[in-house]
Design an enzyme around this catalytic site. Structure first.
Site, PDB file in Angstrom:
ATOM      1  N   LYS A  31      43.070  44.277  34.378  1.00 19.17           N
ATOM      2  CA  LYS A  31      44.180  44.996  33.733  1.00 19.17           C
ATOM      3  C   LYS A  31      44.455  44.273  32.412  1.00 19.17           C
ATOM      4  O   LYS A  31      45.351  43.439  32.314  1.00 19.17           O
ATOM      5  CB  LYS A  31      45.393  44.993  34.671  1.00 19.17           C
ATOM      6  CG  LYS A  31      46.415  46.053  34.330  1.00 19.17           C
ATOM      7  CD  LYS A  31      47.361  46.260  35.498  1.00 19.17           C
ATOM      8  CE  LYS A  31      48.632  46.970  35.086  1.00 19.17           C
ATOM      9  NZ  LYS A  31      48.448  48.294  34.516  1.00 19.17           N
TER      10      LYS A  31
HETATM   11  N1  PMP Z   1      45.146  52.881  36.534  1.00 17.80           N
HETATM   12  C1  PMP Z   1      45.572  52.360  35.358  1.00 17.80           C
HETATM   13  C2  PMP Z   1      44.686  52.498  34.162  1.00 17.80           C
HETATM   14  C3  PMP Z   1      46.801  51.709  35.277  1.00 17.80           C
HETATM   15  O1  PMP Z   1      47.205  51.187  34.116  1.00 17.80           O
HETATM   16  C4  PMP Z   1      47.613  51.604  36.430  1.00 17.80           C
HETATM   17  C5  PMP Z   1      48.925  50.891  36.370  1.00 17.80           C
HETATM   18  N2  PMP Z   1      49.849  51.535  35.552  1.00 17.80           N
HETATM   19  C6  PMP Z   1      47.159  52.194  37.622  1.00 17.80           C
HETATM   20  C7  PMP Z   1      45.903  52.799  37.641  1.00 17.80           C
HETATM   21  C8  PMP Z   1      47.972  52.119  38.876  1.00 17.80           C
HETATM   22  O2  PMP Z   1      47.960  50.811  39.396  1.00 17.80           O
HETATM   23  P1  PMP Z   1      49.178  50.184  40.212  1.00 17.80           P
HETATM   24  O3  PMP Z   1      49.431  51.095  41.362  1.00 17.80           O
HETATM   25  O4  PMP Z   1      48.695  48.856  40.612  1.00 17.80           O
HETATM   26  O5  PMP Z   1      50.346  50.128  39.281  1.00 17.80           O
END
Ligand code: PMP
Length: 290
Positions: A151
């Site tokens: 991320k």
């Molecule tokens: N995909 C992307 C590209 C993201 O940035 C996020 C988080 N905003 C998610 C999926 C969802 O991940 P999470 O449930 O861990 O927030």
């Protein structure tokens, strides 16, 4: 009340929370981040978020000069200082201040900050009626170029998808892999329900390992639902009985249309509604209390 921000070891007022123009997080998007939520003074799956943050940092050879335990207690302290019971927490670790070259070795100390605030991602009506999305023309960056599990602060690929969505009058866009498989949305994972089976694309093809995605999988498995990671094409979505998105900020949101085509019955389906309720219940119990 003016928010207090944790920045490199100290709490500062929002207006004083500033970083250098030589920070490589800004100059090159060199860093990692997390978006975390707390519900009724419980941080939802805090440790999972921190494990992902540290794994992402390790993958880009970024040394977070703080233990996970210490980092978690700083997050809790930020929430307490700001008196927030329900919050959206943004945690950022950048490569730090360096010179104008790319070389990360020139950055001796990472920049670390924690913001605790509120977030409303999509208007409430979409949670009741379903969210229309489009399929972006911009393709997801190949996993061979950068692992989708990181991320990172490089979100331009997603932002280009988001710009396409807003130009089309939508709030979110689905992104396909270079080969045309369904990857994820610009800030959310995607799920389908087909004949009672819950399906989401595997991370390896270009999707983040979502914490909310995993929570939904946990809920489905606990209920004895069929589940699988599957390679999907847009036609699989058009044929699905139900479709929804997951993300920390978005939570669980039904999708009613993709590129103007109605999905299922066009209103949030019974499985999606059931999962939304179960997810809300989970957020009440599954968290680090503060
Ligand atoms: N995909 C992307 C590209 C993201 O940035 C996020 C988080 N905003 C998610 C999926 C969802 O991940 P999470 O449930 O861990 O927030």
């Amino acid at each position: 009340m003016e928010r207090k921000i944790y920045l490199n070891g100290v709490f500062v007022e929002k207006k004083d929370a500033k970083i250098s123009v030589f920070d490589h997080g800004l100059l090159y998007g060199d860093g990692v981040f997390e978006g975390i939520r707390s519900y009724s003074r419980k941080v939802f799956r805090l440790h999972k978020h921190m494990e992902r943050l540290y794994a992402g940092a390790a993958a880009i050879k970024l040394n977070v000069n703080m233990s996970i335990d210490e980092f978690e207690s700083k997050i809790i302290e930020t929430l307490r200082i700001n008196g927030l019971d329900d919050a959206y927490i943004r945690v950022v670790v950048t490569r730090g201040v360096g010179d104008l070259g790319l070389d990360p070795r020139k950055c001796s100390l990472p920049t670390i900050f924690i913001i605790a605030d509120k977030i409303v991602l999509y208007p409430e009506e979409f949670y009741e009626k379903g969210l229309p999305i489009i399929i972006a023309k911009t393709r997801r960056i190949s996993p061979q170029s950068i692992s989708p599990a990181i991320k990172s602060l490089n979100y331009l690929n997603n932002i280009l998808g988001k710009i396409e969505a807003t130009a089309a009058g939508c709030n979110e866009a689905l992104m396909l892999t270079i080969d045309g498989y369904v990857a994820e949305c610009t800030g959310d994972n995607i799920f389908l329900i087909k004949k009672g089976k819950l399906i989401t694309p595997p991370s390896e093809i270009g999707a983040l390992n979502g914490i909310t995605q995993q929570a939904v999988i946990d809920i489905a498995l606990k209920r004895g639902m069929k589940f699988g990671y599957e390679m999907l094409k847009p036609n699989d979505i058009f044929d699905a009985d139900e479709c929804f998105l997951t993300g920390t900020a978005a939570e669980v949101i039904p999708v009613n249309k993709v590129d103007g085509k109605v999905i299922g019955s066009g209103v949030p389906g019974s499985v999606t509604k059931d999962i939304i309720l179960a997810f809300r219940e989970l957020t009440r119990v599954d968290g680090t209390a503060y």
